[in-house]
Design an enzyme around this catalytic site. Structure first.
Site, PDB file in Angstrom:
ATOM      1  CE  LYS A  54      -3.853  -2.093   2.455  1.00  0.00           C
ATOM      2  NZ  LYS A  54      -4.286  -2.549   3.761  1.00  0.00           N
ATOM      3  CD  GLN A  98      -3.698  -4.419   6.760  1.00  0.00           C
ATOM      4  OE1 GLN A  98      -3.710  -3.399   6.081  1.00  0.00           O
ATOM      5  NE2 GLN A  98      -4.099  -5.587   6.287  1.00  0.00           N
ATOM      6  CG  ASP A 121     -10.259  -0.022   5.322  1.00  0.00           C
ATOM      7  OD1 ASP A 121     -10.035  -0.534   4.217  1.00  0.00           O
ATOM      8  OD2 ASP A 121      -9.524  -0.160   6.315  1.00  0.00           O
TER       9      ASP A 121
HETATM   10  N1  GUN Z   1      -6.979  -6.604   6.127  1.00  0.00           N
HETATM   11  C1  GUN Z   1      -7.206  -7.300   4.997  1.00  0.00           C
HETATM   12  N2  GUN Z   1      -7.891  -6.553   4.102  1.00  0.00           N
HETATM   13  C2  GUN Z   1      -8.092  -5.349   4.688  1.00  0.00           C
HETATM   14  C3  GUN Z   1      -8.716  -4.160   4.254  1.00  0.00           C
HETATM   15  O1  GUN Z   1      -9.266  -4.044   3.150  1.00  0.00           O
HETATM   16  N3  GUN Z   1      -8.710  -3.133   5.141  1.00  0.00           N
HETATM   17  C4  GUN Z   1      -8.134  -3.237   6.368  1.00  0.00           C
HETATM   18  N4  GUN Z   1      -8.189  -2.174   7.170  1.00  0.00           N
HETATM   19  N5  GUN Z   1      -7.545  -4.333   6.803  1.00  0.00           N
HETATM   20  C5  GUN Z   1      -7.522  -5.382   5.960  1.00  0.00           C
END
Ligand code: GUN
Length: 300
Positions: A54, A98, A121
């Protein structure tokens, strides 16, 4: 019939290009650089890989990338203090904590402490409510990516029968809301659904998000239907050698591709779209925060 392969990798590259163009315009015309903060608690290896990826892509599209790493035994108060500081930071337009968090931390509490306008998100209860009532919100990245691919392939989705397999808060439920928003007739199927095959056989659009390797087989698919496979499952692959594994989706690719009109592969389908949509959401959040026009085609 042999299905058209929907190339998520190429689509995601196109979305990132659109994001980069918009970021360049924001900088040039307004002196604004969108900023995305990612918060990682603990050392989960898969999460570390996601977070690194990311950060790299955020920088590649010209945005500011900030990472906050906390120890696995960080207290809830420590984590809430980090989120509060990011909420108040005018250079940060998107915040992602996360998941999963270590067991001693309350995920709902932490997610709902994020400023909803920065919740890229789309997991904050306010954004869930806005999406559910058809109002402007931040939309969860994976379903948004699926919607973009479906719109691109079909043009209009109006009147299509859609079956979403899986009822998670992260994918299944928001996916169903988005399809409803585009005037599909939506069924959400799950582990307790009776005669799931028959329901899927009625669908013009199937979105599989259950996390069960190759569960959906070609005999479930209506000829010509579009199959969006959200699953990413690692399974043993003795044919590749001892101890080897391979990635598969929730759909049995070969049998589904033989019947479907279009299908997303795994890997290279939905997966790459998730980060692309995270970047798109960050630009959208930045534009909204500054009262500027949102990028076209990058929101729901
Ligand atoms: N862990 C796995 N996929 C995601 C996601 O799309 N957002 C977040 N915050 N954590 C994750």
């Amino acid at each position: 019939m042999t299905a058209t392969v929907i190339d998520g990798k190429a689509f995601a590259a196109k979305v990132r290009g659109q994001v980069a163009d918009h970021v360049a315009r924001l900088k040039e015309a307004h002196g604004i650089t969108p900023g995305l903060a990612v918060v990682l608690v603990g050392e989960d290896p898969a999460s570390q890989v996601y977070v690194r990826s990311k950060g790299k892509m955020t920088v590649e599209v010209g945005m500011k990338s900030v990472e906050h790493r906390l120890d696995a035994d960080a207290s809830e108060a420590d984590l809430l203090a980090v989120v509060k500081a990011l909420n108040e930071d005018p250079e940060i337009h998107g915040i992602l904590v996360q998941l999963p968090l270590p067991g001693h931390l309350n995920e709902d509490l932490v997610i709902n402490s994020i400023d909803p306008a920065k919740d890229v998100d789309g997991f904050h209860i306010s954004n869930v409510g806005l999406l559910g009532t058809g109002q402007k919100s931040m939309v969860p990245c994976t379903p948004l990516g699926c919607l973009m691919m479906l719109r691109d392939h079909h043009g209009s989705l109006s009147g299509l029968n859609a079956v979403v397999i899986g009822r998670s808060n992260i994918v299944g439920k928001p996916m169903a809301q988005l399809l409803l928003g585009d005037s599909c007739t939506v069924t959400i199927a799950h582990s307790r659904t009776k005669d799931i095959e028959a329901k899927v056989r009625e669908a013009d659009v199937v979105v599989a998000a259950v996390g069960r390797p190759e569960m959906v087989t070609g005999d479930w698919i209506k000829p010509g239907a579009t199959v969006i496979d959200v699953g990413i499952n690692r399974i043993d692959a003795p044919e590749k050698g001892e101890g080897k594994t391979r990635l598969v989706g929730d759909c049995d690719y070969d049998s589904c591709a033989a019947v479907a009109g279009a299908i997303t592969p795994v890997p290279g389908g939905v997966g790459p779209m998730t980060i692309a949509c995270l970047l798109a959401n960050t630009v959208t959040a930045c534009c909204r925060a500054n009262g500027l026009a949102e990028p076209e085609g990058l929101t729901a």
